[in-house]
Design an enzyme around this catalytic site. Sequence first.
Site, PDB file in Angstrom:
ATOM      1  N   ASP A 273       0.844  -1.193   0.000  1.00 21.27           N
ATOM      2  CA  ASP A 273       0.000   0.000   0.000  1.00 21.27           C
ATOM      3  C   ASP A 273       0.880   1.244   0.000  1.00 21.27           C
ATOM      4  O   ASP A 273       1.677   1.448   0.923  1.00 21.27           O
ATOM      5  CB  ASP A 273      -0.907   0.031   1.235  1.00 21.27           C
ATOM      6  CG  ASP A 273      -2.003  -1.018   1.184  1.00 21.27           C
ATOM      7  OD1 ASP A 273      -2.239  -1.578   0.097  1.00 21.27           O
ATOM      8  OD2 ASP A 273      -2.622  -1.269   2.234  1.00 21.27           O
TER       9      ASP A 273
ATOM     10  N   HIS B 289      -5.006   5.486  -0.959  1.00 24.59           N
ATOM     11  CA  HIS B 289      -3.718   4.846  -1.212  1.00 24.59           C
ATOM     12  C   HIS B 289      -3.821   3.989  -2.462  1.00 24.59           C
ATOM     13  O   HIS B 289      -4.913   3.684  -2.933  1.00 24.59           O
ATOM     14  CB  HIS B 289      -3.265   3.990  -0.018  1.00 24.59           C
ATOM     15  CG  HIS B 289      -4.089   2.767   0.237  1.00 24.59           C
ATOM     16  ND1 HIS B 289      -5.255   2.791   0.977  1.00 24.59           N
ATOM     17  CD2 HIS B 289      -3.923   1.463  -0.143  1.00 24.59           C
ATOM     18  CE1 HIS B 289      -5.759   1.571   1.053  1.00 24.59           C
ATOM     19  NE2 HIS B 289      -4.978   0.743   0.369  1.00 24.59           N
TER      20      HIS B 289
ATOM     21  N   HIS C 106      -3.116   0.320  -3.783  1.00 19.20           N
ATOM     22  CA  HIS C 106      -2.860  -1.070  -3.404  1.00 19.20           C
ATOM     23  C   HIS C 106      -2.266  -1.745  -4.637  1.00 19.20           C
ATOM     24  O   HIS C 106      -2.933  -1.908  -5.657  1.00 19.20           O
ATOM     25  CB  HIS C 106      -4.171  -1.738  -2.992  1.00 19.20           C
ATOM     26  CG  HIS C 106      -4.029  -3.160  -2.534  1.00 19.20           C
ATOM     27  ND1 HIS C 106      -3.769  -3.501  -1.227  1.00 19.20           N
ATOM     28  CD2 HIS C 106      -4.129  -4.337  -3.213  1.00 19.20           C
ATOM     29  CE1 HIS C 106      -3.722  -4.824  -1.112  1.00 19.20           C
ATOM     30  NE2 HIS C 106      -3.927  -5.353  -2.311  1.00 19.20           N
TER      31      HIS C 106
END
Length: 217
Positions: free
Chosen positions: A94, A175, A177
Amino acid sequence: MKFFLVVFLLIGLSFCGSEDDRPDIYNPTGAGPENGNNVGNNPPTLGNCNVTYPEWTTSPYVLPYPVGESYVIGLSHCGGSFHSAGGPDQFAIDFNMSIGTIITASRDGKVVHVTESGFDGEFPNNLVVVRHFDNTYAQYMHLTKDGAIVTVGETVKQGDTLGYSGATGLAGYPHLHFVVTQDSWPYPYISVPNTFKNTDPNPKSLLSGRAYEALPY
């Protein structure tokens, strides 16, 4: 009667938080308010993956953002939670970054899937999936609404812009991933360990809680 009404209203207001008190998915823990580059208070940590990693200096992968940019790792390989050892995402990473951050191809390949209909903070999980020549797949998840600029069937080169980061699906906060999977991409997939050649030494991939700058390659 008016006196009691005023008192009641004042008491009610004292229990109502302002907008600043509400949880905010656009302000990830440990990330800066503008670009997610602050490391926060937790020291960098290495997951407990007991595997052999590919040599980082000759890795076919580069960081999935433009050269010169730097972002903090929220969770890395075997870092617990959704990245726990033995789970489908044990080798996921992440990258903490604000909504709208440019995402680039970590490796040459062909786009095999695009979802971009989800709104930030909601489902579905927006993603771009790129297949590589060795039948591995790089998945770029939690993109923002209409955040993909590539289409299925398109060939991409390492460093090409794929889209823009967001906070869709199970993101919880903004974020990217990123996960590499073997032979197929639909969940539950089999993730595989990878390293990156265009940043600081990462013989066991990236450390959670540390920022990594994308260097020229």
